[in-house]
Design an enzyme around this catalytic site. Structure first.
Site, PDB file in Angstrom:
ATOM      1  N   ASP A  14       0.858  -1.194   0.000  1.00 12.07           N
ATOM      2  CA  ASP A  14       0.000   0.000   0.000  1.00 12.07           C
ATOM      3  C   ASP A  14       0.887   1.234   0.000  1.00 12.07           C
ATOM      4  O   ASP A  14       2.118   1.122  -0.053  1.00 12.07           O
ATOM      5  CB  ASP A  14      -0.977  -0.019   1.182  1.00 12.07           C
ATOM      6  CG  ASP A  14      -2.313   0.602   0.788  1.00 12.07           C
ATOM      7  OD1 ASP A  14      -2.308   1.783   0.382  1.00 12.07           O
ATOM      8  OD2 ASP A  14      -3.348  -0.085   0.841  1.00 12.07           O
ATOM      9  N   HIS A  68      -2.709   3.156  -4.588  1.00 15.59           N
ATOM     10  CA  HIS A  68      -2.159   2.636  -3.323  1.00 15.59           C
ATOM     11  C   HIS A  68      -0.732   2.135  -3.515  1.00 15.59           C
ATOM     12  O   HIS A  68      -0.361   1.069  -3.030  1.00 15.59           O
ATOM     13  CB  HIS A  68      -3.057   1.522  -2.770  1.00 15.59           C
ATOM     14  CG  HIS A  68      -4.362   2.038  -2.210  1.00 15.59           C
ATOM     15  ND1 HIS A  68      -4.433   2.728  -1.018  1.00 15.59           N
ATOM     16  CD2 HIS A  68      -5.629   1.983  -2.689  1.00 15.59           C
ATOM     17  CE1 HIS A  68      -5.702   3.054  -0.786  1.00 15.59           C
ATOM     18  NE2 HIS A  68      -6.451   2.625  -1.783  1.00 15.59           N
ATOM     19  N   GLU A 100      -9.611   2.584  -5.549  1.00 19.36           N
ATOM     20  CA  GLU A 100      -9.260   3.948  -5.138  1.00 19.36           C
ATOM     21  C   GLU A 100      -7.993   4.467  -5.825  1.00 19.36           C
ATOM     22  O   GLU A 100      -7.001   4.763  -5.166  1.00 19.36           O
ATOM     23  CB  GLU A 100      -9.067   3.983  -3.606  1.00 19.36           C
ATOM     24  CG  GLU A 100     -10.315   3.613  -2.855  1.00 19.36           C
ATOM     25  CD  GLU A 100     -10.124   3.613  -1.336  1.00 19.36           C
ATOM     26  OE1 GLU A 100     -11.036   4.079  -0.646  1.00 19.36           O
ATOM     27  OE2 GLU A 100      -9.076   3.136  -0.848  1.00 19.36           O
TER      28      GLU A 100
HETATM   29  C1  ACM Z   1     -10.965  -0.694   0.075  1.00 26.09           C
HETATM   30  O1  ACM Z   1     -11.501  -0.644   1.187  1.00 26.09           O
HETATM   31  N1  ACM Z   1     -10.342   0.361  -0.409  1.00 26.09           N
HETATM   32  C2  ACM Z   1     -11.008  -1.888  -0.737  1.00 26.09           C
END
Ligand code: ACM
Length: 563
Positions: free
Chosen positions: A178, A249, A319
């Site tokens: 991440d 991420h 995201e």
């Molecule tokens: C997530 O909670 N961004 C998969």
């Protein structure tokens, strides 16, 4: 009998009789049952002091282990039967996995002390006469553990595998990368862990908090650690699903390898592993070089996670902010060159590349529900890979983790994709489990034990064909506000017990579930968790040392609640 998760069918003996074990019980181990025998000798052996020798030819044995799909019942490969009577214990699984889940039931029936690591002096052991016939409702009964935001070292991961199987859960999804850390050794790119596996400090609390924990944070799994985890899980019939999150991420990877970022719009050489929470704007550049780099990562990953035990590989896909791609002339050129539909199409191009790449290697891609976006139009997955492509432009084998509610899962299932339900409104265990000021670093929705118990993985509007694509569900454990194992335990338990009952036990209708019975059974289950050393949230609220007074969560006082 206080079993959690509740079995499909359990008939206790009306007279309350019990089978009393002598000091040296023996095992009769049928073909295919050797792994379960090993596990019983290791775990029950530790708790009881028993050696559990082989009964030897002709002898009956106190516990008889058999793999026999005909005798185990009609509930599929994970079903089992457990019969306890005056002759001892007859445990039959439809497969070695079924037998293993039966062994979990046997352990629960022995009592909480069967979860200790050494015998209590003078303790004797008996089991109630009973006939149990059991099978799971879903084949995917999972938990996602984020070891990127806060690293949980190898021992903690192995311990969580033990905790999953004690609840008959069989998937561990490991979130390995991440913005805040890269947690798996990749031999050809040592900087990913030399640089990417640690950060100088961490936000203490929600990102709205003004506090910092100034202790550097870091760590990663070596490749041998990963091999050990995968083998340990496989012996316990748990599938490990590794996740490398792309193209968002990814700040930790970019900090280690600045060439992976959008170098025409940011000075990626100046980036560090992120010390804050949220969604970083620093995402991967949509270049062929980045694809080749990550193919290298995935090549090593596939070697570490063999297809027989880990057919699924998670590529994240959630995201991914688009601001850098919007601003980047190189990314814009790429959009024109590929003929994809803007920045969303670019993200889809990225995911579709790895969908095809993994499929060519016999694996199935899993992604968060954003992978459904941007791929249906021009530039849908290139023909020529041989396998069928769905209406959303992904190979039919791709699986969707539905996290932003049910809608993504519904759309995916209707397009013919398998789905794992993990809606954030229901089964995100980082979210607070009670209202009030005492919950540590309280974030998100209030989701109590009872709320999790009421979770239903299959939305009622799905057609039967689409419903058959719901493989199961998983509870997700994001660790921004969980700085160590104790905090993880606190967020996960007792709610994981309710989750286990949802995915194992067979009542789809929340209203018809055994809620009162679950509450009664939990009294015994807390004693099991105590014996296991789990630092759960007590029913009366956090103990003083489990609180984090003054550390801000979200929403904060005066803000409207999240519902
Ligand atoms: C997530 O909670 N961004 C998969």
């Amino acid at each position: 009998m206080d079993l959690i998760p509740a079995p499909r069918n359990a008939v206790p003996d009306g007279d309350g009789r019990r089978y009393a074990f002598g000091p040296r019980p023996a095992l009769a181990v049928g073909p295919g049952a050797e792994g379960v025998a090993r596990w019983l000798r290791r775990e029950l052996g530790a708790a009881t002091g028993w050696e559990l020798p082989d009964a030897g030819s002709g002898a009956r044995g106190d516990v008889r282990l058999t793999v026999d799909p005909e005798r185990a019942g009609a509930g599929g490969p994970e079903s089992y039967r457990l019969d306890i009577g005056e002759d001892g214990v007859e445990l039959t699984g439809a497969s070695a996995a079924g037998l293993f889940w039966g062994a979990q039931t046997l352990r629960q029936l022995l009592g909480p002390d069967a979860y200790r690591r050494a015998p209590l002096p003078g303790r004797t052991w008996s089991l109630p006469y009973a006939a149990v016939a059991d099978a799971p409702r879903f084949e995917w009964r999972g938990m996602m553990l984020d070891i990127a935001r806060h690293f949980l070292p190898k021992d903690g991961v192995l311990r969580y595998i033990d905790l999953l199987v004690a609840h008959k859960l069989n998937v561990l999804h490991l979130h390995l990368t991440d913005d805040q850390g890269w947690r798996i050794e990749i031999k050809r790119y040592p900087r990913l862990t030399e640089t990417g596996a640690w950060r100088a400090r961490s936000r203490w609390g929600h990102r709205a908090s003004p506090l910092w924990n100034e202790t550097p944070h870091g760590g990663f799994l070596s490749q041998d650690d990963v091999r050990e985890i995968v083998a340990y899980a496989a012996e316990r019939h748990v599938r490990v699903v590794p996740e490398i999150d792309v193209p968002g991420h990814s700040q930790a990877a970019i900090a280690a390898h600045p060439e992976l970022g959008n170098t025409d719009v940011v000075d990626t050489a100046a980036l560090e592993v992120w010390d804050d929470w949220g969604i970083s704007e620093n995402v991967l550049a949509p270049t062929e070089g980045v694809l080749r780099f990550y193919e290298g990562v995935f090549e090593e990953l596939l070697e570490l996670f063999p297809a027989e035990v880990s057919p699924f590989v998670h590529v994240g896909g959630d995201e991914c902010p688009k601001a850098q791609w919007k601003a980047s002339p190189a990314a814009q050129e790429r959009i024109a060159e590929l003929g994809v539909d803007g920045e969303d199409g670019l993200q889809s191009w990225f995911i579709r590349h790895f969908d095809r790449w993994l499929a060519e290697r016999g694996r199935r891609l899993v992604g968060w529900d954003e992978i459904l976006e941007g791929g249906a139009g021009a530039g849908a997955r290139a023909a020529g890979s041989g396998d069928e492509v769905s209406a959303v432009g992904l190979g039919k084998g791709a699986v969707v983790s539905s996290w932003r509610g049910y809608a993504g899962g519904v759309a995916a299932a209707e397009a013919g994709h398998d789905v794992v339900m993990c809606p954030e409104q229901q089964v995100y265990l980082d979210h607070r489990q009670a209202d009030g000021p005492d919950e540590p670093m309280p974030i998100g929705y209030v989701r109590t034990l009872e709320d999790v118990y009421r979770f239903e993985p299959v939305p009622p509007k799905l057609s039967p064909e689409a419903a058959a694509h719901v493989l199961g569900a998983q509870a997700n454990v994001w660790t921004e506000v969980m700085e160590n194992q104790s905090r993880v335990d606190y967020q996960v338990f007792p709610r994981l017990a309710a989750f286990a009952e949802v995915v194992w036990s067979t009542l789809p209708e929340p209203e018809s579930r055994d809620r009162a019975g679950f509450e009664t059974r939990m009294a015994t289950h807390y004693a099991r968790l105590d014996a296991l050393g789990v630092e759960y949230r007590p029913p009366g609220g956090p103990l003083p040392w489990q609180r984090r007074p003054g550390v801000l969560g979200r929403p904060i006082e005066g803000e409207p609640p999240i519902v």
